[in-house]
Design a protein around this motif. Structure first.
Motif, mmCIF file in Angstrom:
data_model
loop_
_atom_site.group_PDB
_atom_site.id
_atom_site.type_symbol
_atom_site.label_atom_id
_atom_site.label_comp_id
_atom_site.label_asym_id
_atom_site.label_seq_id
_atom_site.Cartn_x
_atom_site.Cartn_y
_atom_site.Cartn_z
ATOM 1 N N LYS A 43 0.874 -1.120 -0.073
ATOM 2 C CA LYS A 43 -0.089 -0.020 -0.040
ATOM 3 C C LYS A 43 0.856 1.259 0.048
ATOM 4 N N PRO A 44 0.457 2.343 -0.553
ATOM 5 C CA PRO A 44 1.220 3.318 -0.599
ATOM 6 C C PRO A 44 1.639 3.973 0.995
ATOM 7 N N ASP A 45 1.007 3.371 2.099
ATOM 8 C CA ASP A 45 1.276 3.814 3.353
ATOM 9 C C ASP A 45 2.690 2.988 3.978
ATOM 10 N N ASP A 46 2.899 2.038 3.120
ATOM 11 C CA ASP A 46 4.185 1.243 3.253
ATOM 12 C C ASP A 46 5.422 2.221 2.772
ATOM 13 N N THR A 47 5.203 2.947 2.139
ATOM 14 C CA THR A 47 6.295 3.597 1.652
ATOM 15 C C THR A 47 7.068 4.471 2.837
ATOM 16 N N ALA A 48 8.603 3.788 2.784
ATOM 17 C CA ALA A 48 9.475 4.116 3.890
ATOM 18 C C ALA A 48 10.767 3.743 3.636
ATOM 19 N N VAL A 49 11.769 4.109 4.291
ATOM 20 C CA VAL A 49 13.088 3.417 4.561
ATOM 21 C C VAL A 49 12.992 2.459 5.242
ATOM 22 N N TYR A 50 13.422 1.057 4.993
ATOM 23 C CA TYR A 50 13.252 -0.135 5.580
ATOM 24 C C TYR A 50 14.669 -0.510 6.324
ATOM 25 N N TYR A 51 14.624 -0.752 7.696
ATOM 26 C CA TYR A 51 15.977 -1.053 8.160
ATOM 27 C C TYR A 51 16.010 -2.479 8.573
ATOM 28 N N CYS A 52 17.031 -3.084 8.615
ATOM 29 C CA CYS A 52 17.383 -4.382 9.339
ATOM 30 C C CYS A 52 18.282 -4.093 10.521
ATOM 31 N N ALA A 53 17.744 -5.048 11.633
ATOM 32 C CA ALA A 53 18.634 -4.618 12.972
ATOM 33 C C ALA A 53 18.787 -6.100 13.526
ATOM 34 N N ALA A 54 19.937 -6.114 14.283
ATOM 35 C CA ALA A 54 20.407 -7.377 14.631
ATOM 36 C C ALA A 54 20.782 -7.181 16.477
ATOM 37 N N GLU A 55 20.409 -8.201 17.325
ATOM 38 C CA GLU A 55 20.733 -8.140 18.535
ATOM 39 C C GLU A 55 21.211 -9.707 19.070
ATOM 40 N N SER A 56 22.342 -9.911 19.724
ATOM 41 C CA SER A 56 22.474 -10.879 20.264
ATOM 42 C C SER A 56 21.714 -11.277 21.403
ATOM 43 N N SER A 57 20.571 -12.081 21.152
ATOM 44 C CA SER A 57 19.302 -12.395 22.188
ATOM 45 C C SER A 57 18.793 -13.707 21.656
ATOM 46 N N PRO A 58 18.386 -14.595 22.747
ATOM 47 C CA PRO A 58 17.518 -15.743 22.151
ATOM 48 C C PRO A 58 16.041 -15.309 22.043
#
Length: 124
Positions: free
Chosen positions: A87-102
């Motif tokens: 949808k147009p509302d999905d327009t954005a910059v998308y970021y990936c993130a990581a963390e050492s955690s279970p």
């Protein structure tokens, strides 16, 4: 240290699909919980999806539930975000993130490592 590189963004018409990828390097990828966040112009960064280090658990924002699917391939050190029915509302910059955690992490402050982002633009 973990380095994250997103790819797969672009311009798509409403109703279309994109698949984002996030390639990780630097540490044992399978020890990291992963997340996708997005930030639209003039808005705060918001949670999109998260996956546990095993891939056995996922979580989604209500706004994308049923349309987006997050997955991971620990052999390839990569996570994916399949985005359907965009949808147009999905327009954005998308970021990936990581963390050492279970755990399954859904808050931005819970992540230490971030990619540079990839632009997704959905036209109406």
């Amino acid at each position: 240290q973990v380095q994250l590189v997103e790819s797969g963004g672009g311009l798509v018409q409403a109703g279309g699909s994109l698949r984002l990828s996030c390639a990780a390097s630097g540490r044992t990828f399978s020890n990291y919980a992963m997340g996708w966040f997005r930030q639209a112009p003039g808005k705060e960064r918001e949670f999109v999806a998260a996956i546990s280090w095993s891939g056995g658990s996922t979580a989604y924002a209500d706004s994308v539930k049923g349309r987006f699917t997050m997955s991971r391939d620990n052999a390839k050190n990569t996570v994916y975000l399949q985005m359907n029915s965009l949808k147009p509302d999905d327009t954005a910059v998308y970021y990936c993130a990581a963390e050492s955690s279970p755990q399954l992490l859904t808050k931005g402050y819970e992540y230490d490592y971030w990619g540079q982002g990839t632009q997704v633009t959905v036209s109406s």
